[in-house]
Write a protein that holds these residues in place. Structure first.
Motif, PDB file in Angstrom:
ATOM      1  N   LYS A   1      -5.197  -2.659   8.420  1.00  0.00           N
ATOM      2  CA  LYS A   1      -5.248  -3.906   7.671  1.00  0.00           C
ATOM      3  C   LYS A   1      -5.060  -5.042   8.663  1.00  0.00           C
ATOM      4  CE  LYS A   1      -3.593  -1.996   3.350  1.00  0.00           C
ATOM      5  NZ  LYS A   1      -2.547  -2.009   2.335  1.00  0.00           N
TER       6      LYS A   1
ATOM      7  N   LEU B   1      -6.115  -8.173  -5.293  1.00  0.00           N
ATOM      8  CA  LEU B   1      -7.193  -8.957  -4.668  1.00  0.00           C
ATOM      9  C   LEU B   1      -8.457  -8.131  -4.501  1.00  0.00           C
ATOM     10  CD1 LEU B   1      -5.101 -10.909  -2.013  1.00  0.00           C
ATOM     11  CD2 LEU B   1      -6.181 -11.831  -4.075  1.00  0.00           C
ATOM     12  N   ARG B   2      -8.323  -6.838  -4.227  1.00  0.00           N
ATOM     13  CA  ARG B   2      -9.494  -5.963  -4.111  1.00  0.00           C
ATOM     14  C   ARG B   2     -10.236  -5.885  -5.451  1.00  0.00           C
ATOM     15  NH1 ARG B   2     -10.749  -2.179  -0.904  1.00  0.00           N
ATOM     16  NH2 ARG B   2      -9.890  -1.986   1.165  1.00  0.00           N
TER      17      ARG B   2
ATOM     18  N   ASP C   1      -2.553  -6.657  -2.413  1.00  0.00           N
ATOM     19  CA  ASP C   1      -3.828  -6.257  -1.813  1.00  0.00           C
ATOM     20  C   ASP C   1      -4.723  -5.588  -2.855  1.00  0.00           C
ATOM     21  OD1 ASP C   1      -5.551  -5.786   0.590  1.00  0.00           O
ATOM     22  OD2 ASP C   1      -5.143  -3.686   0.089  1.00  0.00           O
ATOM     23  N   GLU C   2      -4.133  -4.697  -3.668  1.00  0.00           N
ATOM     24  CA  GLU C   2      -4.894  -4.007  -4.702  1.00  0.00           C
ATOM     25  C   GLU C   2      -5.449  -4.988  -5.739  1.00  0.00           C
ATOM     26  OE1 GLU C   2      -3.800  -0.863  -8.203  1.00  0.00           O
ATOM     27  OE2 GLU C   2      -2.846  -0.577  -6.247  1.00  0.00           O
TER      28      GLU C   2
ATOM     29  N   GLN D   1       3.452  -5.855  -1.299  1.00  0.00           N
ATOM     30  CA  GLN D   1       2.311  -6.369  -0.531  1.00  0.00           C
ATOM     31  C   GLN D   1       1.067  -5.528  -0.802  1.00  0.00           C
ATOM     32  OE1 GLN D   1       4.170  -6.249   3.340  1.00  0.00           O
ATOM     33  NE2 GLN D   1       4.328  -8.476   3.369  1.00  0.00           N
ATOM     34  N   SER D   2       1.233  -4.221  -0.917  1.00  0.00           N
ATOM     35  CA  SER D   2       0.098  -3.348  -1.229  1.00  0.00           C
ATOM     36  C   SER D   2      -0.440  -3.635  -2.622  1.00  0.00           C
ATOM     37  CB  SER D   2       0.510  -1.876  -1.123  1.00  0.00           C
ATOM     38  OG  SER D   2       0.849  -1.568   0.208  1.00  0.00           O
TER      39      SER D   2
END
Length: 88
Positions: free
Chosen positions: A52, A82-83, A79-80, A75-76
């Protein structure tokens, strides 16, 4: 994966080190032969999964609080989320 702290396990065969134990300890270079030391790598090696990219991102305080309140791995989860929006 749970990151809850677990009760410490005490093992009579492997007691906790004292200050004296640390004072007597020697680095591996002093106690192991060179052919044994050569078997250990000095680097981590390549990552198996794509890395990343670290970024600095300014988020609203309430958004950050929402994700942090869900516990470790926030944080993950950002990220998920936003994906999903980016449909990647």
């Amino acid at each position: 994966m749970s990151r809850k702290l677990k009760e410490p396990v005490f093992d009579d065969d492997d007691p906790e080190w004292t200050k004296e134990d640390f004072a007597r300890a020697r680095p591996p270079e002093e106690v192991l032969p060179p052919e044994i030391l050569a078997q250990f790598k000095n680097t981590r090696g390549p990552q198996k999964a794509p890395t990343k990219v670290p970024v600095s991102l300014r988020l609203s305080a309430d958004v950050l609080k929402y994700f942090k309140d869900t516990g470790p791995g926030w944080q993950s989860r950002i990220d998920e989320a936003l994906r999903k929006i980016a449909k990647v």
